[in-house]
Motif scaffolding. Structure first.
Motif, PDB file in Angstrom:
ATOM      1  N   ARG A 495       0.831  -1.214   0.000  1.00 20.79           N
ATOM      2  CA  ARG A 495       0.000   0.000   0.000  1.00 20.79           C
ATOM      3  C   ARG A 495       0.864   1.262   0.000  1.00 20.79           C
ATOM      4  NH1 ARG A 495      -4.691  -2.687   3.200  1.00 20.79           N
ATOM      5  NH2 ARG A 495      -6.339  -2.554   1.639  1.00 20.79           N
ATOM      6  N   TYR A 496       1.978   1.238   0.712  1.00 20.15           N
ATOM      7  CA  TYR A 496       2.870   2.405   0.685  1.00 20.15           C
ATOM      8  C   TYR A 496       3.370   2.651  -0.741  1.00 20.15           C
ATOM      9  CZ  TYR A 496       3.143   2.691   5.800  1.00 20.15           C
ATOM     10  OH  TYR A 496       2.855   2.851   7.134  1.00 20.15           O
ATOM     11  N   GLU A 517       9.360   7.488   2.737  1.00 16.52           N
ATOM     12  CA  GLU A 517       9.907   7.173   4.057  1.00 16.52           C
ATOM     13  C   GLU A 517       9.243   5.936   4.646  1.00 16.52           C
ATOM     14  OE1 GLU A 517      10.348   9.291   8.452  1.00 16.52           O
ATOM     15  OE2 GLU A 517       9.881  10.499   6.681  1.00 16.52           O
ATOM     16  N   SER A 518       7.943   5.784   4.435  1.00 17.14           N
ATOM     17  CA  SER A 518       7.233   4.637   4.995  1.00 17.14           C
ATOM     18  C   SER A 518       7.640   3.338   4.323  1.00 17.14           C
ATOM     19  CB  SER A 518       5.721   4.850   4.864  1.00 17.14           C
ATOM     20  OG  SER A 518       5.305   5.983   5.613  1.00 17.14           O
ATOM     21  N   VAL A 519       7.955   3.388   3.030  1.00 18.17           N
ATOM     22  CA  VAL A 519       8.474   2.186   2.369  1.00 18.17           C
ATOM     23  C   VAL A 519       9.780   1.756   3.039  1.00 18.17           C
ATOM     24  CG1 VAL A 519       9.455   1.278   0.231  1.00 18.17           C
ATOM     25  CG2 VAL A 519       7.353   2.613   0.159  1.00 18.17           C
ATOM     26  N   GLY A 520      10.645   2.740   3.339  1.00 14.39           N
ATOM     27  CA  GLY A 520      11.874   2.424   4.057  1.00 14.39           C
ATOM     28  C   GLY A 520      11.608   1.808   5.416  1.00 14.39           C
ATOM     29  N   ASP A 534      18.266   2.342   1.205  1.00 17.89           N
ATOM     30  CA  ASP A 534      18.027   2.930  -0.111  1.00 17.89           C
ATOM     31  C   ASP A 534      16.818   3.862  -0.083  1.00 17.89           C
ATOM     32  OD1 ASP A 534      18.013   3.401  -2.881  1.00 17.89           O
ATOM     33  OD2 ASP A 534      16.681   1.704  -3.224  1.00 17.89           O
ATOM     34  N   TRP A 535      15.705   3.399   0.504  1.00 21.20           N
ATOM     35  CA  TRP A 535      14.480   4.216   0.509  1.00 21.20           C
ATOM     36  C   TRP A 535      14.593   5.388   1.476  1.00 21.20           C
ATOM     37  CZ3 TRP A 535      10.539   4.219  -2.824  1.00 21.20           C
ATOM     38  CH2 TRP A 535      10.458   3.145  -3.711  1.00 21.20           C
ATOM     39  N   TYR A 536      15.260   5.202   2.611  1.00 14.81           N
ATOM     40  CA  TYR A 536      15.489   6.348   3.493  1.00 14.81           C
ATOM     41  C   TYR A 536      16.362   7.388   2.801  1.00 14.81           C
ATOM     42  CZ  TYR A 536      13.462   4.169   7.677  1.00 14.81           C
ATOM     43  OH  TYR A 536      12.611   3.623   8.590  1.00 14.81           O
ATOM     44  N   GLY A 537      17.328   6.929   2.008  1.00 19.13           N
ATOM     45  CA  GLY A 537      18.169   7.863   1.263  1.00 19.13           C
ATOM     46  C   GLY A 537      17.355   8.654   0.251  1.00 19.13           C
TER      47      GLY A 537
END
Length: 665
Positions: A495-496, A517-520, A534-537
């Motif tokens: 969903r993210y 950010e939520s995916v991270g 990677d996703w936080y970056g």
């Protein structure tokens, strides 16, 4: 089990019950047979198997035959034998649609005091119901079952409970079910039911006519209640007058023969109503979940609240509605199809749609008032609330909370119907938004999570249908957050990602940033440190491009956390020091102190205790400057642990003493 969990058996006149003024009429032979079936050995017992499933009794009959009333009377007589309570759930809506299994399961779990995770699958919820029933002695009444598939999911393998199912026909597929098929009342009981309305005198002076009238109704309790209510409202007329007028009513072509006595009795009573009252009655076919109050009727008909309340009370006296607590009225299931047919035949479609829109708008205003009363005095919402008509205002927060609790089933049904309608999507979106805010304000987001999950799904459906990508992204984010909180991390991740796509389509920087950010965070929860970094970056790059310094520092911290979990201490220290620098630039002293404490933690993990000690001491100083007492205490305890590992027990005791004094103060 709480008192609210036990479904009280109403002692009011209602079509199809065979019960008036708290007195149950007839069906003694059926009651005796049902009670005997409970004691009879089941198939499991006869086969010598332990742990028999609960005994299932089936009361079968046409709508209006008094089947629900017989189940209620049986439950009342047996209540003392089942100390864990009597529960009731309706399995069919007034419109004839099956109630979703998940909704029934949540209702039963709430009554049993068992939490129902938001968004849980139907199979998981029914399993929780079965587990809860397995250790209890409960009498469970499942009303209006259309098929065995609605009943079987709630039957545990081992239970001392009793299940009473109410249906139109047999429930093929449930083993060892004990059927009790209802026909009409015997003549004596049918006349006795009429007598409860008319009084003994009018029956005594003309018993033959009363018997003939009962026979013309086929002994159907629902038809007899309607005629009895009509007579009760006309004390100067005799039973013979009623019989003469009833016989003069022409037959209506079509329809099964078994339903004709009820249909004729309904047309007879409906034909005696004044035109404004008849219109209100027809429009009650739009009442969500068959539940209406004075505001619902007032909005549907466009009349005053007081006039609507009086009319509803008159309908209840005639047996057209069932009175419920807190000013609510219920359309009996046996009459709902007749009301809808009348409305479709006599009211033009634009007028019906306008009535539905008025009802939704009134509900939105009530929900806004219900939420506004929780705001502080003098706030803009309270000032706006003071300008509303008195009938739309709540005296205080407890009154609003009670209104919301009592009306919650109807409000949720209203939201579902508004979204399913598809022609009033703007009102539907406003209604869902107002209901979300009211539930969150009175129950809190955690307690209302299960209801909120369903409401966010409704918002998502409207947004997808209308191509509203911004609202689609918001609904997906809300649903994903609830999935994540209940441990469904893979569902949350999907969903993210969908929210990220919708946010990009809508060019919504907030939605894209939050989704990224939520995916991270989801990958972090799954232990996939590489993808989490990677996703936080990516999220960090977005914040930096928009100059959002506070969020930039927070994301450096999230990167530092993931690197620490992965054992990459050099990268972790680099990220946490960047977070410290960011908090210093924005003047966030508590954030700077916390980030420094994390630097000290990583230094200790990396085998640099002396550096960790110096950094932690610096963090204590910044926490002191920030006046964050709890953080100071936590850092003193961390210093004490570090000193213990370095062999300085005296200094460690001093820091523990400092932490205790700070927490005591």
């Amino acid at each position: 089990m709480t008192d609210q969990a036990v479904d009280a058996i109403d002692r009011v006149t209602t079509p199809g019950t065979g019960r008036t003024n708290g007195h149950f009429v007839g069906r003694q032979r059926e009651l005796k047979a049902l009670r005997a079936d409970i004691e009879r050995a089941g198939l499991d017992t006869m086969a010598g198997r332990k742990g028999a499933r609960p005994r299932v009794l089936l009361i079968a009959g046409k709508p209006g035959s008094g089947r629900s009333a017989l189940a209620a009377e049986l439950a009342e007589q047996l209540a003392t034998d089942y100390p864990d309570g009597v529960l009731r759930a309706g399995l069919t809506t007034p419109g004839g649609d099956p109630v979703p299994t998940g909704d029934t399961a949540r209702q039963l779990l709430g009554a049993l005091g068992v939490p129902a995770p938001a968004g849980a699958a139907d199979d998981d919820l029914t399993e929780r119901v079965r587990e809860a029933l397995a250790g209890r002695r409960v009498l469970l009444v499942l009303d209006d079952a259309a098929e065995a598939g609605q009943v079987d999911p709630f039957l545990p393998d081992v239970s001392r409970s009793l299940v009473v199912a109410v249906s139109t026909g047999p429930l093929t597929g449930i083993p060892d079910v004990r059927p009790c098929t209802l026909g009409g009342l015997d003549t004596g009981s049918a006349v006795g039911l009429l007598e409860n309305f008319t009084g003994g005198v009018r029956i005594t002076v003309d018993p033959r006519t009363a018997e003939a009238l009962a026979e013309e109704c086929g002994g159907q309790p629902a038809a007899l209640v309607l005629l009895g209510g009509w007579l009760a409202a006309r004390p100067m007329l005799s039973v013979a007058d009623a019989a003469q007028q009833f016989r003069g009513l022409p037959d209506e072509a079509g329809g099964p023969a078994a339903g004709r006595p009820l249909a004729r009795a309904f047309r007879f009573v409906y034909g005696s109503l004044p035109q404004p009252a008849a219109r209100i009655l027809r429009l009650l076919a739009l009442a969500p979940a068959g539940l209406a109050d004075a505001h619902t009727a007032s909005a549907l008909a466009g009349c005053s609240v007081s006039a609507a309340r009086s009319t509803l009370e008159d309908f209840a006296g005639l047996g057209l509605l069932r009175a419920r607590p807190e000013g609510q009225f219920e359309v009996p299931g046996c009459l709902a199809p007749l009301l809808r047919a009348l409305m479709e035949d006599q009211d033009r479609a634009p007028e019906v749609q306008l009535a539905r829109a008025r009802m939704l708008e009134r509900t939105v205003r009530l929900l806004q008032s219900c939420r506004a009363v929780t705001d502080p005095d003098g706030s803009p919402s309270r000032r706006k609330l003071a300008g509303l008509p008195r009938t739309l205002r709540f005296a205080n927060v407890p009154a609003a909370a009670e209104w919301l609790r009592v009306r919650e089933p109807a409000l949720l049904a209203s939201a579902r119907l508004a979204v399913a309608d598809g022609e009033l999507d703007t009102l539907a979106r406003r209604l869902v938004a107002a209901l979300v805010r009211a539930l969150s304000a009175h129950l809190g987001a955690e307690a209302a999570a299960s209801q909120l999950y369903g409401l966010h799904q409704l918002v998502l459906g409207v947004a997808e249908r209308r191509g509203l990508h911004r609202e689609q992204a918001a609904a997906l984010l809300n649903l994903a957050d609830l999935d994540a909180r209940t441990g469904r991390t893979q569902d949350a991740l999907a969903r993210y990602r969908a929210a990220l796509d919708a946010g990009r389509t809508a060019n919504d920087p907030y939605a894209t940033g939050r989704a990224t950010e939520s995916v991270g965070a989801a990958y972090q929860e799954l232990g996939d440190w590489e993808r989490a970094c990677d996703w936080y970056g990516r999220a960090l790059s977005q914040r930096q491009a928009r100059g959002e310094a506070a969020d930039e520092s927070r994301l450096y911290g999230r990167l530092g956390t993931v690197h620490t979990y992965a054992g990459h201490y050099t990268d972790a220290l680099r990220s946490w020091r960047a977070a410290v620098a960011g908090y210093r630039r924005t003047g966030d002293l508590p954030g700077q102190a916390r980030a420094l404490s994390e630097v000290a933690r990583v230094q200790e993990y990396a085998g640099r205790p002396d550096e960790s000690l110096r950094t932690c001491t610096e963090a204590v100083e910044w926490a002191r400057r920030a006046d964050d007492v709890r953080l100071q205490a936590a850092l003193h305890l961390r210093l004490a642990d570090t000193l213990e590992r370095l062999g300085d027990s005296a200094a460690a005791r001093l820091h523990r003493g400092s932490a205790e004094r700070l927490l005591a103060d």
